[in-house]
Scaffold this motif. Structure first.
Motif, PDB file in Angstrom:
ATOM      1  N   HIS A  74       0.826  -1.216   0.000  1.00 16.76           N
ATOM      2  CA  HIS A  74       0.000   0.000   0.000  1.00 16.76           C
ATOM      3  C   HIS A  74       0.857   1.261   0.000  1.00 16.76           C
ATOM      4  CE1 HIS A  74      -3.785  -2.108   0.450  1.00 16.76           C
ATOM      5  NE2 HIS A  74      -3.184  -2.890   1.327  1.00 16.76           N
ATOM      6  N   ARG A  75       2.055   1.138  -0.515  1.00 12.67           N
ATOM      7  CA  ARG A  75       3.007   2.255  -0.513  1.00 12.67           C
ATOM      8  C   ARG A  75       2.490   3.480  -1.254  1.00 12.67           C
ATOM      9  NH1 ARG A  75       7.644  -0.150  -1.828  1.00 12.67           N
ATOM     10  NH2 ARG A  75       8.703   1.834  -1.664  1.00 12.67           N
ATOM     11  N   ASP A  76       1.592   3.297  -2.210  1.00 14.81           N
ATOM     12  CA  ASP A  76       1.083   4.416  -3.008  1.00 14.81           C
ATOM     13  C   ASP A  76      -0.123   5.095  -2.374  1.00 14.81           C
ATOM     14  OD1 ASP A  76       3.074   4.021  -4.926  1.00 14.81           O
ATOM     15  OD2 ASP A  76       1.853   2.551  -5.997  1.00 14.81           O
ATOM     16  N   GLU A  77      -0.528   4.642  -1.202  1.00 17.07           N
ATOM     17  CA  GLU A  77      -1.627   5.283  -0.475  1.00 17.07           C
ATOM     18  C   GLU A  77      -1.236   6.738  -0.203  1.00 17.07           C
ATOM     19  OE1 GLU A  77      -4.859   6.274   1.241  1.00 17.07           O
ATOM     20  OE2 GLU A  77      -4.769   4.097   0.975  1.00 17.07           O
ATOM     21  N   ALA A  78      -2.079   7.674  -0.613  1.00 16.11           N
ATOM     22  CA  ALA A  78      -1.763   9.102  -0.459  1.00 16.11           C
ATOM     23  C   ALA A  78      -1.784   9.543   0.999  1.00 16.11           C
ATOM     24  CB  ALA A  78      -2.740   9.936  -1.285  1.00 16.11           C
ATOM     25  N   ASP A  79      -2.698   9.011   1.771  1.00 20.27           N
ATOM     26  CA  ASP A  79      -2.835   9.356   3.187  1.00 20.27           C
ATOM     27  C   ASP A  79      -1.821   8.521   3.980  1.00 20.27           C
ATOM     28  OD1 ASP A  79      -3.717   9.021   5.946  1.00 20.27           O
ATOM     29  OD2 ASP A  79      -5.571  10.041   5.349  1.00 20.27           O
ATOM     30  N   THR A  80      -0.824   9.185   4.543  1.00 26.38           N
ATOM     31  CA  THR A  80       0.260   8.474   5.220  1.00 26.38           C
ATOM     32  C   THR A  80      -0.243   7.689   6.426  1.00 26.38           C
ATOM     33  OG1 THR A  80       1.786  10.206   4.510  1.00 26.38           O
ATOM     34  CG2 THR A  80       2.572   8.720   6.197  1.00 26.38           C
ATOM     35  N   ARG A  82      -3.097   6.262   6.771  1.00 23.77           N
ATOM     36  CA  ARG A  82      -3.710   5.033   6.237  1.00 23.77           C
ATOM     37  C   ARG A  82      -2.655   4.070   5.725  1.00 23.77           C
ATOM     38  NH1 ARG A  82      -9.238   4.937   4.005  1.00 23.77           N
ATOM     39  NH2 ARG A  82      -8.207   3.741   2.370  1.00 23.77           N
ATOM     40  N   MET A  83      -1.599   4.600   5.108  1.00 28.52           N
ATOM     41  CA  MET A  83      -0.519   3.747   4.614  1.00 28.52           C
ATOM     42  C   MET A  83       0.132   2.991   5.773  1.00 28.52           C
ATOM     43  SD  MET A  83       3.159   4.645   2.918  1.00 28.52           S
ATOM     44  CE  MET A  83       3.664   5.312   4.494  1.00 28.52           C
ATOM     45  N   VAL A  84       0.448   3.706   6.856  1.00 24.45           N
ATOM     46  CA  VAL A  84       1.080   3.070   8.012  1.00 24.45           C
ATOM     47  C   VAL A  84       0.139   2.029   8.618  1.00 24.45           C
ATOM     48  CG1 VAL A  84       1.965   3.454  10.360  1.00 24.45           C
ATOM     49  CG2 VAL A  84       2.636   4.994   8.497  1.00 24.45           C
ATOM     50  N   ARG A  85      -1.133   2.357   8.704  1.00 27.87           N
ATOM     51  CA  ARG A  85      -2.113   1.404   9.227  1.00 27.87           C
ATOM     52  C   ARG A  85      -2.157   0.146   8.350  1.00 27.87           C
ATOM     53  NH1 ARG A  85      -6.247   1.118  12.735  1.00 27.87           N
ATOM     54  NH2 ARG A  85      -8.024  -0.186  12.183  1.00 27.87           N
ATOM     55  N   HIS A  86      -2.159   0.327   7.035  1.00 28.40           N
ATOM     56  CA  HIS A  86      -2.127  -0.825   6.124  1.00 28.40           C
ATOM     57  C   HIS A  86      -0.844  -1.634   6.321  1.00 28.40           C
ATOM     58  CE1 HIS A  86      -5.724  -0.323   3.745  1.00 28.40           C
ATOM     59  NE2 HIS A  86      -5.412   0.928   3.433  1.00 28.40           N
ATOM     60  N   MET A  87       0.291  -0.946   6.453  1.00 28.73           N
ATOM     61  CA  MET A  87       1.559  -1.643   6.660  1.00 28.73           C
ATOM     62  C   MET A  87       1.478  -2.521   7.907  1.00 28.73           C
ATOM     63  SD  MET A  87       4.360   1.305   5.693  1.00 28.73           S
ATOM     64  CE  MET A  87       5.808   0.316   6.039  1.00 28.73           C
ATOM     65  N   TRP A  88       0.936  -1.947   8.981  1.00 30.31           N
ATOM     66  CA  TRP A  88       0.827  -2.658  10.257  1.00 30.31           C
ATOM     67  C   TRP A  88      -0.056  -3.899  10.127  1.00 30.31           C
ATOM     68  CZ3 TRP A  88       2.410  -2.791  15.291  1.00 30.31           C
ATOM     69  CH2 TRP A  88       1.585  -3.464  16.195  1.00 30.31           C
ATOM     70  N   PHE A  89      -1.246  -3.708   9.600  1.00 29.46           N
ATOM     71  CA  PHE A  89      -2.178  -4.832   9.518  1.00 29.46           C
ATOM     72  C   PHE A  89      -1.723  -5.861   8.483  1.00 29.46           C
ATOM     73  CE2 PHE A  89      -4.721  -1.922  11.992  1.00 29.46           C
ATOM     74  CZ  PHE A  89      -5.294  -2.783  12.931  1.00 29.46           C
ATOM     75  N   ASP A  90      -1.053  -5.427   7.421  1.00 35.41           N
ATOM     76  CA  ASP A  90      -0.485  -6.375   6.462  1.00 35.41           C
ATOM     77  C   ASP A  90       0.651  -7.168   7.116  1.00 35.41           C
ATOM     78  OD1 ASP A  90      -2.283  -5.575   4.525  1.00 35.41           O
ATOM     79  OD2 ASP A  90      -0.845  -4.317   3.450  1.00 35.41           O
ATOM     80  N   MET A  91       1.460  -6.478   7.931  1.00 30.70           N
ATOM     81  CA  MET A  91       2.517  -7.171   8.671  1.00 30.70           C
ATOM     82  C   MET A  91       1.888  -8.234   9.570  1.00 30.70           C
ATOM     83  SD  MET A  91       5.330  -5.716  11.428  1.00 30.70           S
ATOM     84  CE  MET A  91       4.091  -4.934  12.440  1.00 30.70           C
ATOM     85  N   PHE A  92       0.824  -7.874  10.246  1.00 33.54           N
ATOM     86  CA  PHE A  92       0.187  -8.838  11.144  1.00 33.54           C
ATOM     87  C   PHE A  92      -0.513  -9.965  10.406  1.00 33.54           C
ATOM     88  CE2 PHE A  92       1.194  -6.475  14.900  1.00 33.54           C
ATOM     89  CZ  PHE A  92       1.339  -7.500  15.816  1.00 33.54           C
ATOM     90  N   ASP A  93      -0.989  -9.711   9.204  1.00 30.04           N
ATOM     91  CA  ASP A  93      -1.526 -10.814   8.410  1.00 30.04           C
ATOM     92  C   ASP A  93      -0.414 -11.835   8.165  1.00 30.04           C
ATOM     93  OD1 ASP A  93      -4.063  -9.725   8.307  1.00 30.04           O
ATOM     94  OD2 ASP A  93      -3.831  -8.917   6.268  1.00 30.04           O
ATOM     95  N   PHE A  94       0.775 -11.338   7.814  1.00 29.03           N
ATOM     96  CA  PHE A  94       1.928 -12.213   7.609  1.00 29.03           C
ATOM     97  C   PHE A  94       2.273 -12.943   8.900  1.00 29.03           C
ATOM     98  CE2 PHE A  94       6.378 -13.348   7.325  1.00 29.03           C
ATOM     99  CZ  PHE A  94       6.581 -13.693   5.998  1.00 29.03           C
ATOM    100  N   VAL A  95       2.338 -12.209  10.005  1.00 27.69           N
ATOM    101  CA  VAL A  95       2.717 -12.790  11.294  1.00 27.69           C
ATOM    102  C   VAL A  95       1.710 -13.851  11.731  1.00 27.69           C
ATOM    103  CG1 VAL A  95       3.001 -12.291  13.766  1.00 27.69           C
ATOM    104  CG2 VAL A  95       4.036 -10.785  12.056  1.00 27.69           C
ATOM    105  N   ARG A  96       0.435 -13.568  11.572  1.00 31.49           N
ATOM    106  CA  ARG A  96      -0.583 -14.534  12.003  1.00 31.49           C
ATOM    107  C   ARG A  96      -0.591 -15.779  11.130  1.00 31.49           C
ATOM    108  NH1 ARG A  96      -5.968 -11.254  13.479  1.00 31.49           N
ATOM    109  NH2 ARG A  96      -5.585 -10.276  11.486  1.00 31.49           N
ATOM    110  N   GLU A  97      -0.398 -15.604   9.844  1.00 31.75           N
ATOM    111  CA  GLU A  97      -0.393 -16.754   8.937  1.00 31.75           C
ATOM    112  C   GLU A  97       0.920 -17.532   9.016  1.00 31.75           C
ATOM    113  OE1 GLU A  97      -1.243 -15.312   4.984  1.00 31.75           O
ATOM    114  OE2 GLU A  97      -3.034 -14.262   5.701  1.00 31.75           O
ATOM    115  N   ARG A  98       2.007 -16.835   9.325  1.00 34.20           N
ATOM    116  CA  ARG A  98       3.330 -17.451   9.243  1.00 34.20           C
ATOM    117  C   ARG A  98       4.237 -17.013  10.393  1.00 34.20           C
ATOM    118  NH1 ARG A  98       4.657 -15.871   3.105  1.00 34.20           N
ATOM    119  NH2 ARG A  98       6.506 -17.107   3.510  1.00 34.20           N
ATOM    120  N   PRO A  99       3.838 -17.266  11.639  1.00 28.91           N
ATOM    121  CA  PRO A  99       4.655 -16.777  12.762  1.00 28.91           C
ATOM    122  C   PRO A  99       6.074 -17.341  12.781  1.00 28.91           C
ATOM    123  CG  PRO A  99       2.971 -18.303  13.549  1.00 28.91           C
ATOM    124  CD  PRO A  99       2.668 -18.018  12.112  1.00 28.91           C
ATOM    125  N   ARG A 100       6.242 -18.594  12.392  1.00 32.21           N
ATOM    126  CA  ARG A 100       7.597 -19.180  12.377  1.00 32.21           C
ATOM    127  C   ARG A 100       8.473 -18.490  11.319  1.00 32.21           C
ATOM    128  NH1 ARG A 100       4.945 -23.625  14.450  1.00 32.21           N
ATOM    129  NH2 ARG A 100       6.143 -24.765  16.012  1.00 32.21           N
TER     130      ARG A 100
END
Length: 191
Positions: A74-80, A82-100
């Motif tokens: 979501h790097r192209d999100e104009a609202d910073t 919102r971009m940071v929020r997307h980064m966070w929740f996308d990171m957690f999607d990765f962490v929850r699906e693939r914690p190891r």
């Protein structure tokens, strides 16, 4: 008995390597443990990788690339904000699906397993994320902190929750992720 495809076998080896490293530490990883866990012959490892060190490096760089692509989509999100929020929740999607896998990235980074040219790629990923966070500082969305500190404040809770999920075997809930983000956001937003 049907033969497993090359991609499936490589994925089995990757998963076995990650599990071995997370459970026993990077220094304790050995081909015998990976082969046993993956349920493949020892020679299979060498069809995919030159040796154990090559396997560690390739798997690390593959996971690092996948993680980076996930958190920066979501790097192209104009609202910073919102971009940071997307980064966070996308990171957690990765962490929850693939914690190891997430923990393996931390362990691999600490063990400094990459060759210089591979490290340059990983450093480029870090610089890319730092530039996105710098954008937030520059536009006044994020607190005027060093981007390394901002990154640490964002990633440290994910690391702690990933460790807890691996140890307990319990998933990280949406409520925990949302509540944690709310607290982290209070520490990184510009007041």
């Amino acid at each position: 008995m049907p033969r497993t495809s090359k991609d499936k076998t490589r994925k089995k080896l990757q998963d076995a390597l990650v599990a071995e490293a997370v459970e026993n530490g990077m220094a304790a990883v050995n081909v015998a443990g990976i082969v046993k866990r993956a349920k493949v012959s020892a020679g299979t490892v060498y069809v995919h990788f030159e040796n154990k060190d090559d396997m560690l490096r390739q798997v690390y760089l593959q996971l690092k690339t996948e993680f980076h692509e996930t958190v920066t989509r979501h790097r192209d999100e104009a609202d910073t904000a919102r971009m940071v929020r997307h980064m966070w929740f996308d990171m957690f999607d990765f962490v929850r699906e693939r914690p190891r896998d997430f923990l393996f990235l931390d362990y691999g980074s600490a063990a400094k397993i990459l060759l210089p040219e591979q490290q340059a790629i990983a450093d480029g990923f870090a610089a890319d994320i730092a530039a996105l966070l710098r954008r937030g500082v520059d536009d006044g969305t994020l607190a005027p902190l060093d981007t390394g500190m901002l990154s640490l404040l964002l990633v440290a809770p994910a690391m702690q929750l990933a460790r807890g999920a691996v140890i307990s075997g319990r998933p990280i809930t949406d409520d925990v992720v949302a509540a944690t983000f709310d607290r982290v956001w209070l520490s990184i937003k510009n007041h």
